[in-house]
Design a protein around this motif. Structure first.
Motif, short mmCIF file in Angstrom:
data_model
loop_
_atom_site.label_atom_id
_atom_site.label_comp_id
_atom_site.label_asym_id
_atom_site.label_seq_id
_atom_site.Cartn_x
_atom_site.Cartn_y
_atom_site.Cartn_z
N ARG A 452 0.84 -1.21 0.00
CA ARG A 452 0.00 0.00 0.00
C ARG A 452 0.87 1.26 0.00
NH1 ARG A 452 -5.26 -0.79 0.23
NH2 ARG A 452 -6.11 -2.71 1.16
N ILE A 453 2.07 1.15 0.55
CA ILE A 453 2.98 2.29 0.57
C ILE A 453 3.72 2.40 -0.76
CG2 ILE A 453 5.00 3.30 1.71
CD1 ILE A 453 4.15 1.79 4.25
N SER A 454 4.16 1.27 -1.28
CA SER A 454 5.08 1.28 -2.43
C SER A 454 4.38 1.26 -3.78
CB SER A 454 6.02 0.07 -2.35
OG SER A 454 5.28 -1.14 -2.37
N PHE A 455 3.09 0.95 -3.82
CA PHE A 455 2.41 0.79 -5.10
C PHE A 455 2.46 2.06 -5.94
CE2 PHE A 455 -1.38 0.70 -7.85
CZ PHE A 455 -1.16 -0.49 -8.51
N LYS A 456 2.27 3.20 -5.31
CA LYS A 456 2.26 4.46 -6.07
C LYS A 456 3.62 4.74 -6.69
CE LYS A 456 3.02 7.24 -1.84
NZ LYS A 456 2.92 6.11 -0.88
N TRP A 457 4.70 4.28 -6.04
CA TRP A 457 6.03 4.45 -6.63
C TRP A 457 6.16 3.62 -7.91
CZ3 TRP A 457 8.79 2.71 -1.49
CH2 TRP A 457 8.50 3.63 -0.48
N MET A 458 5.65 2.38 -7.82
CA MET A 458 5.81 1.45 -8.93
C MET A 458 4.99 1.87 -10.14
SD MET A 458 5.89 -2.70 -8.92
CE MET A 458 5.36 -2.73 -7.27
N VAL A 459 3.75 2.29 -9.92
CA VAL A 459 2.89 2.67 -11.03
C VAL A 459 3.51 3.82 -11.83
CG1 VAL A 459 0.66 3.71 -11.62
CG2 VAL A 459 0.76 1.84 -9.98
N ARG A 460 4.24 4.69 -11.16
CA ARG A 460 4.88 5.82 -11.83
C ARG A 460 6.35 5.57 -12.14
NH1 ARG A 460 2.50 11.11 -8.69
NH2 ARG A 460 4.72 11.61 -8.67
N ALA A 461 6.79 4.32 -12.00
CA ALA A 461 8.20 3.97 -12.26
C ALA A 461 9.13 4.88 -11.46
CB ALA A 461 8.52 4.04 -13.75
N PHE A 462 8.70 5.26 -10.26
CA PHE A 462 9.44 6.09 -9.31
C PHE A 462 9.58 7.54 -9.74
CE2 PHE A 462 10.56 2.15 -7.31
CZ PHE A 462 10.77 2.48 -5.98
N SER A 463 8.96 7.94 -10.83
CA SER A 463 9.04 9.33 -11.28
C SER A 463 8.31 10.24 -10.29
CB SER A 463 8.42 9.48 -12.67
OG SER A 463 8.48 10.82 -13.11
N GLY A 464 9.00 11.28 -9.86
CA GLY A 464 8.43 12.19 -8.88
C GLY A 464 8.76 11.83 -7.46
N TYR A 465 9.43 10.69 -7.26
CA TYR A 465 9.81 10.26 -5.91
C TYR A 465 11.32 10.30 -5.72
CZ TYR A 465 4.95 8.84 -5.61
OH TYR A 465 3.58 8.85 -5.62
N LEU A 466 12.08 9.84 -6.71
CA LEU A 466 13.53 9.91 -6.65
C LEU A 466 14.02 11.23 -7.22
CD1 LEU A 466 14.44 6.36 -8.01
CD2 LEU A 466 14.59 7.10 -5.63
N ALA A 467 15.22 11.64 -6.81
CA ALA A 467 15.87 12.77 -7.47
C ALA A 467 16.07 12.40 -8.94
CB ALA A 467 17.21 13.06 -6.81
N THR A 468 16.01 13.38 -9.82
CA THR A 468 16.01 13.10 -11.26
C THR A 468 17.24 12.33 -11.71
OG1 THR A 468 14.72 15.09 -11.66
CG2 THR A 468 15.83 14.13 -13.55
N ASP A 469 18.43 12.68 -11.21
CA ASP A 469 19.63 11.95 -11.64
C ASP A 469 19.55 10.49 -11.25
OD1 ASP A 469 19.88 12.62 -8.91
OD2 ASP A 469 22.07 12.47 -9.00
N GLN A 470 18.99 10.20 -10.07
CA GLN A 470 18.85 8.81 -9.63
C GLN A 470 17.77 8.08 -10.42
OE1 GLN A 470 21.03 7.41 -7.38
NE2 GLN A 470 22.00 9.42 -7.72
N LEU A 471 16.69 8.79 -10.74
CA LEU A 471 15.64 8.19 -11.54
C LEU A 471 16.16 7.79 -12.93
CD1 LEU A 471 12.52 7.59 -11.75
CD2 LEU A 471 12.37 9.77 -12.92
N LEU A 472 16.97 8.65 -13.52
CA LEU A 472 17.50 8.35 -14.86
C LEU A 472 18.47 7.18 -14.80
CD1 LEU A 472 17.99 11.97 -16.23
CD2 LEU A 472 16.16 10.37 -16.75
N PHE A 473 19.22 7.03 -13.71
CA PHE A 473 20.06 5.84 -13.54
C PHE A 473 19.18 4.59 -13.48
CE2 PHE A 473 23.63 8.45 -11.54
CZ PHE A 473 24.48 8.27 -12.62
N LEU A 474 18.05 4.68 -12.80
CA LEU A 474 17.12 3.55 -12.72
C LEU A 474 16.55 3.23 -14.09
CD1 LEU A 474 15.52 1.54 -10.93
CD2 LEU A 474 13.78 3.33 -10.69
N TRP A 475 16.12 4.25 -14.82
CA TRP A 475 15.55 4.03 -16.15
C TRP A 475 16.60 3.54 -17.14
CZ3 TRP A 475 11.27 8.19 -17.51
CH2 TRP A 475 10.23 8.07 -16.57
N ASP A 476 17.88 3.89 -16.92
CA ASP A 476 18.95 3.30 -17.73
C ASP A 476 18.86 1.78 -17.68
OD1 ASP A 476 20.24 5.65 -18.53
OD2 ASP A 476 21.70 5.62 -16.90
N ARG A 477 18.68 1.27 -16.47
CA ARG A 477 18.66 -0.20 -16.30
C ARG A 477 17.37 -0.82 -16.84
NH1 ARG A 477 22.61 2.89 -13.64
NH2 ARG A 477 24.41 1.53 -13.31
#
Length: 552
Positions: A452-477
């Motif tokens: 219930r806590i983490s679902f919103k992160w997953m649906v948005r692929a963590f966009s808006g939750y992580l700092a942008t540089d970290q999010l782009l590292f995640l999307w790299d993978r």
């Protein structure tokens, strides 16, 4: 040596599947602009001196190879292999290609009806049409403020999101296989979690094997470059290698390269190669055509897009400056009928509306919106991070569209796909129950189920939750492995408390602090407060710790 009957049959099935795959790719490419361009180039080459009649076939191949067309064709084929679903048995009915499990198909159909009902109810309550042509004055006004739509303040108070992630989660929680009695001889799926469907998910050893290049013996951008020990030979050499990959313009090589992360200066071009986005004149013209459709016609979903951007990206410290870009891209996206192509391999089907007075008559049914995608709360955040990489609207648009039809659509559709949201939720719950049962049990007991806590992160692929540089590292993978499974593995490590001393101290200290607070939480609100701010988290250390460090 002769093959046994079973091996012989398996080999024959593989051959048939390969033939079907080749036929599907050929059919898809035959209708593409690349095919007509390639055909035109082949005709032109017939007048070249190096192409001779007596060796026409070989000379033509050599000419196309030297002129770069072989690489373009290779990348196009690679794109199709990444997008098309794995084939089942060649004789399986067409609907099984979209989704093999009947109860999943039924659940998705019911969800689509619910979304469409919500959209129609809003339309009826507010007495506004789903679509109408803008007046000449309205068209001129919208065209004039196209690059300044963020300054517009329309009255959106009566519009509401068609659904939010929490609404979708409730549907997934109630998903059941009618032929499943709840028993699990493997012990992987217990009743502790919220997701109760028996789908196969990977265990930790399988994840380690899949994400080998994230191992502790591999250098990573997002870790080794952040140490800032001068000079950084890894980063220098890695950038040099990346420049070589870019010069080769090879999608497969680029995808392999970014599994260890992508340098900031190379990321935009590297992602474009992986996604096979060339942004040629034809792409710019197509984007302008979509823009013209936005100018000419007003859709109900336009207001949903405005509302979503205002509620999300406009209030985000990283993304508010891109508000105009987000309106432009999302409004054009809603009109793009090419997006409908992904419904051939999605479990979903595009919603349809009927011409006034022709209700339930299929001959008068039209897809609504034209791209078949109804935006939900948070949808704009799929686009926002890409604005840091692409400043040319047509290229930004095409990259987003490709990211959506490859990955993001799976995060808000019900399917049994390994990168689908149901499997990701199940993977997350299975991992945390297996490796952190005490923490999972505590959170469950205080009414704070981790999902219930983490679902919103997953649906948005963590966009808006992580700092942008970290999010782009995640999307790299995500791009590098062509999979969203890394999101579920990524979530689980937020709460880890007991890393071995060999782990990096900073990550160990951060997560020990988070886990201690979670164990002291006495309610869902308290647990959410502990994890409310993820902007300081470092993605790659967390991934490596979870996958490859040893828990005490």
């Amino acid at each position: 040596m002769e093959l046994g009957p079973e091996l012989e049959g398996e080999s024959e099935l593989e051959k048939r599947q390969l033939s079907v795959t080749i036929a599907r790719i050929v059919q898809r490419l035959r209708g593409s602009p690349l095919h007509s361009e390639l055909e035109q180039e082949a005709r032109t080459s017939l007048h070249k001196s190096e192409v001779r009649i007596e060796s026409l076939k070989e000379d033509l191949k050599e000419f196309l190879r030297k002129s770069g067309w072989e690489k373009k064709l290779q990348n196009a084929v690679y794109r199709e292999l990444n997008v098309l679903p794995e084939l089942g048995h060649p004789s399986a009915p067409p609907e099984h290609t979209k989704e093999g499990l009947m109860y999943i198909r039924r659940a998705q159909v019911n969800w689509e009806k619910r979304v469409l009902k919500s959209l129609n109810s809003m339309c009826t309550e507010m007495s506004i049409p789903l679509a109408k042509k803008r007046s000449a004055d309205e068209q001129r006004e919208l065209l004039h403020k196209w690059n300044e739509m963020g300054t517009d303040e329309p009255d959106l108070s009566h519009f509401r999101p068609v659904y939010a992630p929490k609404d979708f989660l409730e549907v997934l929680i109630n998903l059941r296989n009618p032929n499943y009695n709840g028993g699990d001889p493997t012990g992987l799926h217990s009743s502790w979690g919220l997701i109760n469907v028996p789908l196969p998910v990977k265990d930790l050893p399988e994840l380690r094997e899949l994400y080998t290049e994230l191992g502790l013996n591999y250098e990573q951008l997002g870790i080794d470059d952040s140490l800032r020990i001068s000079p950084e030979p890894f980063e220098i050499e890695y950038i040099r290698l990346g420049q070589k990959v870019l010069s080769e313009q090879d999608s497969a090589a680029a995808q392999q390269y970014i599994r260890q992360g992508c340098p900031t200066t190379l990321r935009a071009d590297m992602w474009a190669i992986i996604l096979n986005v060339n942004n040629e004149l034809e792409d710019s013209l197509y984007y302008e055509q979509l823009k013209a459709n936005v100018i000419q016609h007003d859709l109900l979903v336009d207001n949903l897009i405005y509302k979503d951007v205002k509620l999300t990206a406009s209030n985000d410290d990283y993304y508010f400056v891109f508000e105009d870009y987000l309106y432009q891209v999302l409004l054009c996206f809603s009109r793009d009928a090419l997006v409908l192509d992904h419904f051939n391999y999605s479990s979903a089907s595009p919603p349809k509306s009927y011409i006034k007075g022709k209700l339930a008559l299929e001959d008068y049914a039209v897809v609504y919106p034209p791209n078949g995608v109804v935006p939900f709360h948070g949808f704009a955040m799929y686009v926002a991070p890409l604005c840091f990489l692409y400043h040319e609207p047509s290229k930004l648009y095409k990259v987003f569209r490709e990211m959506y039809v490859r990955f993001f659509f799976r995060l808000h559709n019900i399917s049994s796909h390994s990168s689908g949201i149901v499997s990701l939720c199940l993977l997350f719950e299975t991992l945390i129950q297996t490796y952190l049962p005490q923490l999972f049990y505590h959170l469950r007991e205080i009414g704070a189920q981790p999902l219930r806590i983490s679902f919103k992160w997953m649906v948005r692929a963590f966009s808006g939750y992580l700092a942008t540089d970290q999010l782009l590292f995640l999307w790299d993978r995500i791009l590098g492995y062509n999979s969203l499974e890394i999101l579920a593995a990524r979530m689980k490590i937020i709460n880890i408390s007991g890393w071995s001393p060999s782990s990096r101290l900073l990550a160990a200290a951060v997560f020990a602090y988070r886990a201690e607070n979670l164990m002291e939480a006495t309610s869902l609100a308290a647990a959410e407060a502990v994890l409310a701010d993820l902007s300081t988290l470092q993605v790659m250390p967390l991934l490596q710790l979870f996958l490859f460090a040893t828990l005490n």
